[in-house]
Each structure stands twice: as structure tokens, then as C-alpha cells.
Scaffold this active site. Structure first.
Site, short mmCIF file in Angstrom:
data_model
loop_
_atom_site.label_atom_id
_atom_site.label_comp_id
_atom_site.label_asym_id
_atom_site.label_seq_id
_atom_site.Cartn_x
_atom_site.Cartn_y
_atom_site.Cartn_z
CG ASP A 107 -1.98 1.19 1.37
OD1 ASP A 107 -2.17 1.72 0.33
OD2 ASP A 107 -2.37 1.51 2.27
CE LYS A 121 -3.55 5.32 1.11
NZ LYS A 121 -2.77 4.23 1.87
CE1 TYR A 180 -0.96 12.67 -8.17
CE2 TYR A 180 -1.66 12.96 -5.97
CZ TYR A 180 -1.61 13.39 -7.53
OH TYR A 180 -2.39 14.71 -7.91
CB ILE A 231 5.44 12.98 -13.85
CG1 ILE A 231 6.81 12.31 -13.74
CG2 ILE A 231 5.36 14.41 -13.54
CD1 ILE A 231 8.01 13.09 -14.41
CE1 TYR A 258 6.50 6.40 -20.96
CE2 TYR A 258 6.56 8.77 -20.85
CZ TYR A 258 6.12 7.60 -21.48
OH TYR A 258 5.64 7.42 -22.82
CB THR A 259 8.25 8.93 -12.21
OG1 THR A 259 9.20 10.09 -13.10
CG2 THR A 259 8.89 8.91 -10.89
NE ARG A 301 -10.81 2.72 13.55
CZ ARG A 301 -9.87 2.79 12.75
NH1 ARG A 301 -9.81 1.59 11.94
NH2 ARG A 301 -9.08 3.43 12.80
#
Length: 227
Positions: A59, A61, A63, A65, A67-68, A178
Site C-alpha cells: 500500500d 499509493k 503518485y 508523473i 513514466y516515473t 472498526r
């Protein structure tokens, strides 16, 4: 519905000890930023040594550009993980390139796009995105589906609407689960496992209610009954 156990404890040894207690159960081990940065890729091998049937959910996430982000996802896939998260707001071009790269592999992880973090309140989300939360979550999810990803990360409260808009085959993964819904801590949009199932969640993520319990295995067994 499948259970993902969040490994967010302060020490690697504590996370591994928790997994030892849960050995033999049908679940996903969720490795987030904290554990991955601190313990590295070898931590994933240590998880597999405890139980080779544990599925690994990385996990991170992602984020960035296009190609990176795609190159980072490729490196993650080389770790033989089963699921990876990326941000939907990275836009369709980035997500499409990422999926093109991953689909060229013999085996790739499930790719789940983050729509709206469950720590967002309606008011906070509106300030950032200038759109109602549920509406924008569906819009972002549609971008993800068009890009070829497998599903999205959302709260229980958006899951059903996303399924109705995009089809039951488009997966939803819901954190913020929860046992006691009054126990929010740093989450805003929380629900229990039964509500998640009613809203057609495919995966739920549970952390603190498990590892803060006196008997973590008993809590997991109860959660698995609700799955």
C-alpha cells in the site's frame, strides 16, 4: 469479501509476531509506507516465511508523473506482490501507461486506485477538490476503470455507488473498518465489516482493532465470519 490486515506497528518484530498469531488464516498482509520504508523489501520475504499463503498488499499509493510512476510500479511488481495502490488523481495518462507496462508482465499485481482517503471529511474534501466527495469518487473511479486498473480504494459509503455506476466486477477496497464505529481516531468515514459487505466491498482493511486487541486471532476470526 476478503480481509487485509494492516501491518502498522512500531517495530518490524511486532508486525511479524502479529502474523505468527494469524498463521494459517486466509488473509492479506498490508504493508504500508511506514513499514516498507523502515523494513525494506526483505520484510516481504519474512512475511512469506511465516505463511506462504498470505497474500501481500503493498500500500504505497504511488503518485507521480506518468513514466516515473509506471517505472516505480514495475519495480514493485518485481517483488512478487499481489496488490498495489496508486492515486487516481495522477490522471488517466499516468494510469494508462502504468497498466500498459504491467500488462506486459507474465504476472502482475492487482492495481487499486485511491479515490478519497477515509481521513477526509466532506468539508475537507470539498476544499481540496471543489466537488462533493461521492460524486468525485465516482468520477475518479471511472477514470481508473477506463485506464484498465482493477478497482479502487474508497470508504464503505462510496462502495455501493461505485459498483452501481461501474459494475460489480470493478473491485472496491474499503479501509476505515472498526469494531466500534465511535472509535474513529484519525479516520472520518468509518464502518463495520457487516456494513462493508452490505455495500459490496471486495476487500476490507483492518489494523488497530486487531493489533490493539488482547486476542488478535480471535478478532480476526470474528471478522472473517463477517466476510
Amino acid at each position: 469479501m476478503q480481509l487485509c490486515v494492516a501491518l502498522d506497528l512500531e517495530k518490524k518484530e511486532d508486525n511479524l509476531s502479529l502474523l505468527q498469531e494469524l498463521k494459517g488464516l486466509d488473509l492479506w498482509a498490508k504493508v504500508g509506507l511506514r513499514s516498507f520504508i523502515r523494513d525494506g523489501a526483505t520484510f516481504l520475504d519474512e512475511i512469506r516465511k511465516i505463511d506462504g499463503n498470505f497474500k501481500i498488499f503493498l500500500d504505497l499509493k504511488l503518485y507521480d508523473i506518468p513514466y516515473t510512476m509506471a517505472n516505480a510500479a514495475l519495480e514493485c511488481a518485481k517483488l512478487d506482490i499481489d496488490m498495489l495502490t496508486v492515486h487516481l488523481s495522477s490522471a488517466k495518462s499516468a494510469l494508462t501507461i502504468l497498466m500498459q507496462r504491467l500488462n506486459a508482465l507474465k504476472k502482475r499485481p492487482l492495481i487499486m486506485g485511491v479515490s478519497a482517503l477515509t481521513s477526509f471529511s466532506e468539508e475537507e474534501f470539498l476544499m481540496v477538490y471543489n466537488a462533493p466527495l461521492k460524486t468525485q469518487a465516482i468520477t475518479l473511479s471511472a477514470i481508473g476503470k477506463e485506464s484498465g486498473i482493477d478497482g479502487v480504494v474508497c470508504s464503505v459509503f462510496e462502495s455501493l455507488a461505485i459498483k452501481e455506476a461501474l459494475g460489480k466486477g470493478f473491485l472496491t477496497l474499503t479501509p476505515g473498518i472498526r469494531l466500534d464505529k465511535n472509535d474513529k481516531e484519525d479516520q472520518e468515514r468509518v464502518a463495520n465489516a457487516k456494513e462493508a459487505k452490505q455495500n459490496l466491498s471486495d476487500f476490507i482493511v483492518v489494523g488497530r482493532p486487531i493489533y490493539q486487541a488482547k486476542e488478535p486471532r480471535e478478532v480476526v476470526l470474528e471478522l472473517l465470519k463477517d466476510c
